[in-house]
Every structure is written in structure tokens, then in C-alpha cells.
Design an enzyme around this catalytic site. Structure first.
Site, PDB file in Angstrom:
ATOM      1  N   GLU A 104       0.918  -0.968  -0.172  1.00  0.00           N
ATOM      2  CA  GLU A 104      -0.168  -0.123  -0.122  1.00  0.00           C
ATOM      3  C   GLU A 104       0.979   1.323   0.014  1.00  0.00           C
ATOM      4  OE1 GLU A 104      -3.633  -0.417   2.619  1.00  0.00           O
ATOM      5  OE2 GLU A 104      -3.275   1.568   3.159  1.00  0.00           O
ATOM      6  N   GLU A 138     -10.136  -0.878   9.761  1.00  0.00           N
ATOM      7  CA  GLU A 138      -9.932  -1.253   8.516  1.00  0.00           C
ATOM      8  C   GLU A 138     -11.493  -1.561   7.742  1.00  0.00           C
ATOM      9  OE1 GLU A 138      -7.362  -1.012   7.421  1.00  0.00           O
ATOM     10  OE2 GLU A 138      -5.757  -2.812   7.771  1.00  0.00           O
ATOM     11  N   GLU A 174     -12.600   8.706  12.198  1.00  0.00           N
ATOM     12  CA  GLU A 174     -12.900   8.380  10.624  1.00  0.00           C
ATOM     13  C   GLU A 174     -13.813   9.314  10.279  1.00  0.00           C
ATOM     14  OE1 GLU A 174     -11.366   6.485   8.459  1.00  0.00           O
ATOM     15  OE2 GLU A 174     -10.284   5.212   9.979  1.00  0.00           O
TER      16      GLU A 174
HETATM   17  C1  LIG Z   1      -7.755   7.138   8.046  1.00  0.00           C
HETATM   18  C2  LIG Z   1      -7.631   5.747   7.641  1.00  0.00           C
HETATM   19  N1  LIG Z   1      -8.559   4.645   8.069  1.00  0.00           N
HETATM   20  C3  LIG Z   1      -8.348   3.661   7.617  1.00  0.00           C
HETATM   21  C4  LIG Z   1      -7.358   2.997   6.815  1.00  0.00           C
HETATM   22  C5  LIG Z   1      -7.450   1.695   6.134  1.00  0.00           C
HETATM   23  N2  LIG Z   1      -6.163   1.122   6.757  1.00  0.00           N
HETATM   24  C6  LIG Z   1      -5.110   1.017   5.975  1.00  0.00           C
HETATM   25  O1  LIG Z   1      -4.937   1.276   4.879  1.00  0.00           O
HETATM   26  C7  LIG Z   1      -6.766   4.319   6.061  1.00  0.00           C
HETATM   27  N3  LIG Z   1      -6.029   3.932   4.915  1.00  0.00           N
HETATM   28  N4  LIG Z   1      -6.984   5.440   6.635  1.00  0.00           N
END
Ligand SMILES: Cc1ncc(CNC=O)c(N)n1
Length: 227
Positions: free
Chosen positions: A96, A148, A218
Site C-alpha cells: 500500500e 479497516e 474516521e
Molecule cells: C484514515 C484511514 N483509516 C483507515 C484506513 C485503512 N487502513 C489501511 O490502509 C486508512 N488507510 N486510512
């Protein structure tokens, strides 16, 4: 006879019950206007680029967090296959980070000159607060699963039949919306539910509060990205 929450947890899983109980904030995190704007094609590409740069910084902080969960599994888990789940998660994160670098250069986003915004810093500090040896494995795995899950549910929504996701964003949505990542999230959820079934009421309280904090962070992260 009416089933108590504890009996229901054995059938349905504590995590599923919590998502129902907190569905307003869960929906706010997984059906955010930022995600809906990807799904309907109206996304402002400057917002997307802001998200890309900030999320790269977040993911860099997320790697040590996942490592800390792996370390707890090594010491505390009652099931030795847990560690392999986290190891596969770390392998995916390796990929990633490379993807972020490639994607950023495609969009003309210079990662080395991006400063984290306050919302991002707050979220990364929250991750750090979960990395210490004083945080129970059960609490940490609940957080990891929730973090996730939000991305899996959000980006899978952008890949559904009726969505009008712009083709240049399809690969991004597939990164978290693909079936393999969905399977990974279910593996995390199974571990969390197994641990929560045997948790003390104190641990249950902490894990549920941690889930809520993740969902709130989030939502804030999407807000920040949208600008
Ligand atoms: C802010 C945020 N939350 C969850 C993820 C997902 N986990 C890994 O990539 C992410 N990339 N960014």
C-alpha cells in the site's frame, strides 16, 4: 424468554451488536459525503488529492500500530493463527505504501512536502495511545478491526453496480473494496469477537469506547479530506 445481550453476543458476535447499537456514527463513517461524492462521480479532485496526501501520512503511522497488535498477539493470544492475520495485514501495507507513492506522483502530489493536518495528527496520536503494553490485546484488535472496516465498507460502496465512480478512482476503491480485503476484515472481526466473548466487563467497556472513538476519528478524517 428474552435473550440478554450476553446471550445474543454468543450467537451474533459482540462487534455486530455494537455496530447496530452505534449505527448512526457507523453510517456517518461509512457513508460520508466524501465517499458518496466518489460514488456519484461529483468528487472535487482537489479533495481527493488532499485525502491522498493525508492518508499516506496516516498509513505510515498505522504500520507501527498494526505491528503493536501483532506483538500483543505473540505474547497474549490464545490462538496462534492470529499473528498470521496481522502479518498478512502488514504485507498488504508494504504494498500500500508503494501504491501511495505511485498514485501521488500520478496526481502531482508531492508527498515529501505534505504536513499532517490537525485532525490527522489527532488520529495518529490516538493510534499511539493504543500501542503501549498497558493496552489490552482485546481493545487493540477491536480498534484495528474498526479502522479497516470503515475503509472496506466505504470503498466497497463505490464499487457497487449502481455507482458512477470515475474510472481514474476505480483502482483506489478496489484497494480497500476488493473481496480479499473484505475477507481480511472478517478475519479481524472473528478474532475480536472471540476475545470479546471472554473479556471482563472492564475490557468490554474500553473496547466499545475505543470502537466509538475510531468511528469518530474516521468521520473527522473524511471531513478534513473534503475540506
Ligand atoms: C484514515 C484511514 N483509516 C483507515 C484506513 C485503512 N487502513 C489501511 O490502509 C486508512 N488507510 N486510512
Amino acid at each position: 424468554m428474552e435473550a440478554g445481550l450476553e446471550q445474543l453476543a454468543e450467537v451474533e458476535g459482540t462487534t455486530a451488536l455494537w455496530l447496530k447499537k452505534h449505527r448512526l456514527v457507523y453510517t456517518a463513517a461509512t457513508r460520508h459525503p466524501f465517499i458518496l461524492s466518489i460514488r456519484d462521480g461529483s468528487i472535487d479532485l482537489n479533495s481527493f488529492k488532499r485525502w491522498l496526501g493525508q492518508d499516506y501520512l496516516f498509513v505510515r503511522a498505522f504500520v507501527p500500530f498494526v505491528s503493536s497488535v501483532l506483538l500483543k498477539a505473540y505474547h497474549e493470544s490464545d490462538n496462534n493463527s492470529d499473528m498470521e492475520v496481522f502479518l498478512s495485514g502488514l504485507a498488504a501495507l508494504n504494498d500500500e505504501i508503494k501504491w501511495f507513492k505511485k498514485e501521488a506522483s500520478k496526481w502531482g502530489v508531492v508527498l515529501s512536502s505534505i504536513a499532517p493536518q490537525k485532525v490527522n495528527e489527532d488520529y495518529c496520536r490516538f493510534l499511539e495511545s493504543l500501542m503501549g503494553p498497558n493496552v489490552e490485546y482485546t481493545v487493540a484488535i477491536t480498534a484495528l478491526w474498526a479502522i479497516e472496516l470503515v475503509y472496506q465498507q466505504s470503498f466497497a460502496h463505490c464499487l457497487e453496480e449502481a455507482s458512477r465512480t470515475p474510472p481514474e478512482l476505480a483502482k483506489t476503491c478496489q484497494r480497500w473494496g476488493n473481496e480479499g480485503f473484505g475477507q481480511y476484515c472478517r478475519s479481524l472481526q472473528k478474532i475480536a469477537d472471540r476475545r470479546l466473548l471472554r473479556a471482563t466487563s472492564e475490557e468490554l467497556k474500553k473496547a466499545e469506547a475505543t470502537l466509538l472513538r475510531v468511528l469518530e476519528h474516521e468521520v473527522e478524517f473524511w471531513n478534513m479530506s473534503q475540506g
